[in-house]
Motif scaffolding. Sequence first.
Motif, mmCIF file in Angstrom:
data_model
loop_
_atom_site.group_PDB
_atom_site.id
_atom_site.type_symbol
_atom_site.label_atom_id
_atom_site.label_comp_id
_atom_site.label_asym_id
_atom_site.label_seq_id
_atom_site.Cartn_x
_atom_site.Cartn_y
_atom_site.Cartn_z
ATOM 1 N N MET A 54 0.820 -1.217 0.000
ATOM 2 C CA MET A 54 0.000 0.000 0.000
ATOM 3 C C MET A 54 0.857 1.272 0.000
ATOM 4 S SD MET A 54 -3.047 -1.024 -0.298
ATOM 5 C CE MET A 54 -3.905 0.528 -0.043
ATOM 6 N N THR A 55 2.065 1.192 0.575
ATOM 7 C CA THR A 55 2.976 2.338 0.585
ATOM 8 C C THR A 55 4.338 1.884 0.056
ATOM 9 O OG1 THR A 55 3.971 1.989 2.768
ATOM 10 C CG2 THR A 55 1.836 3.133 2.709
ATOM 11 N N VAL A 56 5.215 2.857 -0.211
ATOM 12 C CA VAL A 56 6.545 2.533 -0.726
ATOM 13 C C VAL A 56 7.297 1.618 0.239
ATOM 14 C CG1 VAL A 56 8.737 3.487 -1.534
ATOM 15 C CG2 VAL A 56 6.639 4.747 -1.920
ATOM 16 N N ALA A 57 7.136 1.840 1.540
ATOM 17 C CA ALA A 57 7.830 1.020 2.541
ATOM 18 C C ALA A 57 7.458 -0.456 2.419
ATOM 19 C CB ALA A 57 7.520 1.530 3.945
ATOM 20 N N GLY B 215 15.100 5.640 4.052
ATOM 21 C CA GLY B 215 16.128 4.804 4.672
ATOM 22 C C GLY B 215 16.253 3.449 4.007
ATOM 23 N N MET B 216 15.816 3.360 2.747
ATOM 24 C CA MET B 216 15.866 2.096 2.012
ATOM 25 C C MET B 216 16.850 2.202 0.847
ATOM 26 S SD MET B 216 11.759 1.296 1.821
ATOM 27 C CE MET B 216 11.928 -0.107 0.701
ATOM 28 N N SER B 217 17.235 1.047 0.329
ATOM 29 C CA SER B 217 18.063 1.000 -0.881
ATOM 30 C C SER B 217 17.607 -0.195 -1.712
ATOM 31 C CB SER B 217 19.544 0.852 -0.524
ATOM 32 O OG SER B 217 19.791 -0.449 -0.012
ATOM 33 N N TYR B 218 18.217 -0.381 -2.870
ATOM 34 C CA TYR B 218 17.857 -1.515 -3.717
ATOM 35 C C TYR B 218 18.093 -2.851 -3.013
ATOM 36 C CZ TYR B 218 17.505 1.685 -7.740
ATOM 37 O OH TYR B 218 17.142 2.680 -8.603
ATOM 38 N N GLU B 219 19.005 -2.855 -2.060
ATOM 39 C CA GLU B 219 19.299 -4.085 -1.327
ATOM 40 C C GLU B 219 18.104 -4.560 -0.491
ATOM 41 O OE1 GLU B 219 22.852 -3.548 0.926
ATOM 42 O OE2 GLU B 219 24.125 -3.330 -0.854
ATOM 43 N N ASP B 220 17.184 -3.625 -0.201
ATOM 44 C CA ASP B 220 15.996 -3.988 0.577
ATOM 45 C C ASP B 220 14.920 -4.635 -0.291
ATOM 46 O OD1 ASP B 220 16.691 -2.942 3.239
ATOM 47 O OD2 ASP B 220 16.697 -1.003 2.222
ATOM 48 N N LEU B 221 15.092 -4.572 -1.599
ATOM 49 C CA LEU B 221 14.107 -5.126 -2.514
ATOM 50 C C LEU B 221 14.444 -6.568 -2.845
ATOM 51 C CD1 LEU B 221 13.889 -2.070 -4.952
ATOM 52 C CD2 LEU B 221 12.383 -2.568 -3.018
ATOM 53 N N GLY B 222 13.413 -7.329 -3.222
ATOM 54 C CA GLY B 222 13.645 -8.720 -3.593
ATOM 55 C C GLY B 222 14.386 -8.838 -4.910
ATOM 56 N N LYS B 223 14.035 -7.954 -5.873
ATOM 57 C CA LYS B 223 14.675 -7.957 -7.188
ATOM 58 C C LYS B 223 14.488 -6.576 -7.803
ATOM 59 C CE LYS B 223 12.719 -10.159 -10.722
ATOM 60 N NZ LYS B 223 12.288 -11.194 -11.697
ATOM 61 N N VAL B 224 15.482 -6.124 -8.554
ATOM 62 C CA VAL B 224 15.387 -4.831 -9.222
ATOM 63 C C VAL B 224 15.544 -5.030 -10.725
ATOM 64 C CG1 VAL B 224 16.395 -2.523 -9.469
ATOM 65 C CG2 VAL B 224 16.365 -3.631 -7.230
ATOM 66 N N GLU B 225 14.611 -4.471 -11.487
ATOM 67 C CA GLU B 225 14.706 -4.489 -12.951
ATOM 68 C C GLU B 225 14.902 -3.052 -13.428
ATOM 69 O OE1 GLU B 225 14.883 -6.990 -14.906
ATOM 70 O OE2 GLU B 225 14.011 -8.693 -13.837
ATOM 71 N N TYR B 226 15.739 -2.871 -14.448
ATOM 72 C CA TYR B 226 16.009 -1.537 -15.000
ATOM 73 C C TYR B 226 15.394 -1.458 -16.398
ATOM 74 C CZ TYR B 226 19.494 -1.405 -11.248
ATOM 75 O OH TYR B 226 20.120 -1.430 -10.031
ATOM 76 N N ARG C 132 15.935 6.029 -6.646
ATOM 77 C CA ARG C 132 17.000 5.996 -5.638
ATOM 78 C C ARG C 132 16.742 7.036 -4.541
ATOM 79 N NH1 ARG C 132 21.976 3.508 -7.094
ATOM 80 N NH2 ARG C 132 21.993 2.731 -9.240
ATOM 81 N N ALA C 133 16.330 8.248 -4.983
ATOM 82 C CA ALA C 133 16.114 9.336 -4.026
ATOM 83 C C ALA C 133 14.965 9.028 -3.075
ATOM 84 C CB ALA C 133 15.845 10.643 -4.781
ATOM 85 N N ILE C 134 13.867 8.517 -3.606
ATOM 86 C CA ILE C 134 12.688 8.241 -2.777
ATOM 87 C C ILE C 134 12.954 7.112 -1.790
ATOM 88 C CG2 ILE C 134 10.315 7.350 -2.874
ATOM 89 C CD1 ILE C 134 10.107 9.024 -5.538
ATOM 90 N N LEU C 135 13.567 6.058 -2.263
ATOM 91 C CA LEU C 135 13.909 4.959 -1.352
ATOM 92 C C LEU C 135 14.893 5.445 -0.284
ATOM 93 C CD1 LEU C 135 14.320 1.991 -3.877
ATOM 94 C CD2 LEU C 135 12.469 2.303 -2.225
ATOM 95 N N GLY C 136 15.867 6.257 -0.704
ATOM 96 C CA GLY C 136 16.854 6.784 0.236
ATOM 97 C C GLY C 136 16.228 7.634 1.320
ATOM 98 N N ALA C 137 15.196 8.413 0.947
ATOM 99 C CA ALA C 137 14.515 9.263 1.926
ATOM 100 C C ALA C 137 13.759 8.443 2.963
ATOM 101 C CB ALA C 137 13.558 10.216 1.207
#
Length: 315
Positions: free
Chosen positions: A130-133, A161-172, A154-159
């Motif tokens: 429901m939210t970015v978190a 306190g998250m990074s790509y490492e917190d995600l299960g998988k990242v696609e570009y 990157r900026a929104i996740l960083g704000a």
Amino acid sequence: MLHNIKLGMAFAGAALVSAPAIHASEFINVLTGGTSGVYYPLGVALSEIYAKGIDGARTQVQATKASVENLNLLQQGKGEIGFALGDSVKYAWEGNAEAGFKEPLTKLRAIAAIYPNVIQIASLKEAGAMTVADLKGKSLSVGAAKSGTELNARAILGALGMSYEDLGKVEYLPFAESVELMKNRQIDATLQSSGLGNAALKDLSTSQQISFLSVPAEVVETLGAPYVASTIPAGTYDGQDADVPTVAVVNFLVTSEAVSDETAYQMTKLLFENLETLKAAHSAAAGITSEDAVKGLPIPLHPGAERYYKENGLM
């Protein structure tokens, strides 16, 4: 007779030499983004406006990876005008290597601040976010690598306190390709930074049950300018029955110092004289106003554009 023929050939030769000077054409390459985004249809409309409104102009539209590529191409003299996100423009001027700019792009000049890009994060309902978190541990497409959209991600996740490492998988991946993966249940969500009414998200909302994730107000405060609070109004997409609070970043039309003052003046003037045409190309253009065009510029204004604003009492 021979003398007359030679004389005629001399005149013809002189005409051939002088013709390009008399009929010199202005080439305007409009740098946009992926064809499923908002930059592209607006760029097509802009190129048509310039082809009709600028004497002798030849225009073309180039589909690109958007902001970062556009700014680098402008610096290299490979485009006359391009669309870019405000944070990308700021990073380009500063020479932020992590954002894709190996050195400061000092040849960039502003034409206008235009409409805001709204960060729209769509998730498959079955993912339960429901939210970015809530994206922790889930798969997300963040846009093409080092694109303006990816910098936003990157900026929104960083704000938070998250990074790509917190995600299960990242696609570009660009917008349309991201949506295809969601349709095939290969990823949970896509973050798309664009004008409202994005074609790829419209397509997704008509074929899948999705949720648009909210971005908390504190994220906007943490990020600061050029980010601002925004909303995805209810009904923007199929099945979206409530407003969704999110964040937005202003887009800019950017040129280079190599573009003549007269051409920059005409590009600026024709932009604001043809807003209805741009709105017909995409509803996001409704956010373009001459009153806001010189607000928050992260780079110097082109002298040709400045002339237009001064003539119209906007500066």
